[in-house]
Design a protein around this motif. Structure first.
Motif, short mmCIF file in Angstrom:
data_model
loop_
_atom_site.label_atom_id
_atom_site.label_comp_id
_atom_site.label_asym_id
_atom_site.label_seq_id
_atom_site.Cartn_x
_atom_site.Cartn_y
_atom_site.Cartn_z
N ILE A 1 108.63 17.56 155.19
CA ILE A 1 108.36 16.90 156.40
C ILE A 1 109.26 17.66 157.29
CG2 ILE A 1 108.48 14.70 157.59
CD1 ILE A 1 108.07 13.37 154.51
N VAL A 2 110.56 17.30 157.10
CA VAL A 2 111.55 18.12 158.00
C VAL A 2 112.78 18.37 156.90
CG1 VAL A 2 111.11 17.05 160.00
CG2 VAL A 2 112.62 15.86 158.66
N ARG A 3 113.72 19.05 157.44
CA ARG A 3 115.10 19.19 156.64
C ARG A 3 115.80 18.42 157.23
NH1 ARG A 3 116.96 23.02 153.12
NH2 ARG A 3 114.92 24.19 153.50
N GLY A 4 116.65 17.54 156.10
CA GLY A 4 117.69 16.66 156.52
C GLY A 4 118.76 17.26 156.31
N LYS A 5 119.99 16.30 156.51
CA LYS A 5 121.40 16.62 156.47
C LYS A 5 122.04 15.54 155.87
CE LYS A 5 124.07 18.02 159.64
NZ LYS A 5 124.72 18.72 160.97
N THR A 6 122.73 15.76 154.73
CA THR A 6 123.68 14.42 154.19
C THR A 6 124.93 14.63 154.37
OG1 THR A 6 121.87 13.69 152.89
CG2 THR A 6 124.19 13.09 152.15
N GLU A 7 126.05 13.95 154.89
CA GLU A 7 127.37 14.13 155.08
C GLU A 7 128.10 13.02 154.62
OE1 GLU A 7 127.90 16.80 159.01
OE2 GLU A 7 126.68 15.12 159.64
N VAL A 8 129.37 13.12 154.57
CA VAL A 8 130.32 12.45 154.29
C VAL A 8 131.14 11.87 155.71
CG1 VAL A 8 132.43 11.77 152.89
CG2 VAL A 8 130.95 13.28 151.84
N PHE A 9 131.39 10.75 155.76
CA PHE A 9 131.84 10.15 157.21
C PHE A 9 132.93 9.34 156.90
CE2 PHE A 9 127.25 11.12 158.14
CZ PHE A 9 127.26 11.60 159.36
N ASP B 1 123.56 -0.46 156.60
CA ASP B 1 124.78 -1.00 157.38
C ASP B 1 125.50 -1.72 156.63
OD1 ASP B 1 122.54 -2.85 156.11
OD2 ASP B 1 121.96 -4.01 157.86
N THR B 2 125.47 -2.03 155.33
CA THR B 2 126.41 -2.49 154.39
C THR B 2 127.58 -1.57 154.19
OG1 THR B 2 124.94 -4.19 153.36
CG2 THR B 2 126.78 -3.67 152.24
N ALA B 3 127.03 -0.22 154.01
CA ALA B 3 127.98 0.90 153.69
C ALA B 3 128.74 1.09 154.86
CB ALA B 3 127.19 2.08 153.24
N ILE B 4 128.36 1.00 156.18
CA ILE B 4 129.02 1.32 157.13
C ILE B 4 130.04 0.27 157.52
CG2 ILE B 4 128.82 1.65 159.87
CD1 ILE B 4 126.22 3.01 159.20
N LYS B 5 129.59 -1.14 157.40
CA LYS B 5 130.63 -2.18 157.56
C LYS B 5 131.72 -2.08 156.32
CE LYS B 5 127.17 -5.67 158.90
NZ LYS B 5 126.45 -6.62 158.79
N MET B 6 131.36 -1.62 155.36
CA MET B 6 132.44 -1.42 154.17
C MET B 6 133.63 -0.20 154.83
SD MET B 6 130.54 -1.33 150.85
CE MET B 6 131.80 -1.03 149.60
N LEU B 7 132.81 0.59 155.59
CA LEU B 7 134.09 1.70 156.15
C LEU B 7 134.85 0.95 157.23
CD1 LEU B 7 134.89 4.52 156.40
CD2 LEU B 7 132.98 5.04 157.82
N THR B 8 134.13 0.30 158.26
CA THR B 8 134.71 -0.16 159.34
C THR B 8 135.86 -1.30 159.13
OG1 THR B 8 133.07 -1.86 159.87
CG2 THR B 8 132.79 0.27 160.95
N VAL C 1 136.52 0.97 152.25
CA VAL C 1 136.43 2.35 151.63
C VAL C 1 137.03 3.26 152.39
CG1 VAL C 1 134.26 1.68 150.27
CG2 VAL C 1 133.92 2.58 152.49
N ASP C 2 137.09 4.67 152.00
CA ASP C 2 137.77 5.71 152.81
C ASP C 2 136.51 6.57 153.48
OD1 ASP C 2 140.50 5.17 152.16
OD2 ASP C 2 139.93 6.32 150.34
N ALA C 3 135.32 6.38 152.78
CA ALA C 3 134.14 7.37 153.42
C ALA C 3 133.10 6.68 152.88
CB ALA C 3 134.48 8.81 153.14
#
Length: 250
Positions: free
Chosen positions: A112-120, A166-173, A177-179
């Motif tokens: 479909i397209v090429r994606g990118k997964t990163e550590v934030f 959204d749960t993962a991002i809330k854990m970061l903010t 978690v660290d990332a």
């Protein structure tokens, strides 16, 4: 009476002629598949109560190319959809990263397209990493069964599985978690939806840049996989495809 009879025969002929086409559509093996997706902007998501996105529009165009009536698409959280795609027969799951670990588990139509997964991480934490080994000892999270979670698991890195982006991002903010390891498009979309400032986060490393595909269960006939692939190839070679990409990716 003589005039009425030919008219009756004409109507009957038209109705009977329509039956094979309708019957053919209903017996098409593409109508016997269960299509499943998740909330993953801009590939597949709901807007004003209707499912849309680049992958959704591509699939609808593929159905038209194949002469298949539009099929229902079921929306699930990714962990549930992924489990069902592994276990249930005759399923189509999208949009999925095609990684080496997943490759033998499904049959694939794409890309479909090429994606990118990163550590934030949070920019204020001043953390950095150049390799997976540098993440050892970090408190990590990823949505269960997504590509980033599989990469962390295969590298032997412990992480907390979350049920949604959204749960993962809330854990970061909230400094639980660290990332967060996540698809970049998805991370930025959900962070903005949560009202997080753009400059609050930074990517510290890229985990993968694999392409996204439609993933079919292993019991799907190869002939049907080839039909879907031909339909996708036809759709992506038409002039309107560039407009579709610009609509969702630019």
């Amino acid at each position: 009476m003589r005039r009425i009879l030919p008219l009756f025969l004409l109507i009957a002929f038209v109705l009977l002629a329509a039956v094979p086409a309708r019957t053919g559509a209903l017996t098409d093996p593409a109508t016997h598949l269960t299509y499943m997706t998740e909330q993953y902007w801009p590939m597949n998501y709901t807007r004003d109560g209707r499912l849309t996105g680049l992958a959704v529009e591509l699939l609808r165009r593929m159905w038209r190319e194949m002469g298949v009536p539009e099929q229902p698409i079921q929306l699930f959280p990714w962990p549930r959809a992924y489990d069902m795609g592994h276990v249930d027969p005759r399923t189509v799951l999208f949009s999925m990263y095609r990684t080496k670990g997943r490759d033998p588990d499904f049959k694939w139509v794409g890309p479909i397209v090429r994606g990118k997964t990163e550590v934030f991480t949070l920019r204020s934490r001043h953390l950095g990493a150049r390799s997976l080994r540098d993440l050892a000892g970090w408190r990590l999270t990823a949505v269960r069964e997504v590509a980033s979670a599989n990469i962390l698991r295969d590298a032997g890195l412990p992480y907390t599985g979350s049920g949604s982006p959204d749960t993962a991002i809330k854990m970061l903010t909230r400094d639980r978690v660290d990332a967060v390891a996540m698809d970049a498009m998805q991370f930025h979309h959900f962070a903005a939806r949560l009202g997080c400032p753009t400059g609050e986060f930074k990517p510290v490393m890229t985990l993968c840049t694999d392409p996204l595909y439609f993933a079919f269960s292993r019991d799907t006939p190869d002939a049907l996989i080839r039909r879907f692939q031909r339909a996708l190839d036809a759709v992506t070679h038409r002039p309107g495809y560039r407009t579709l990409l610009d609509k969702y990716l630019n």
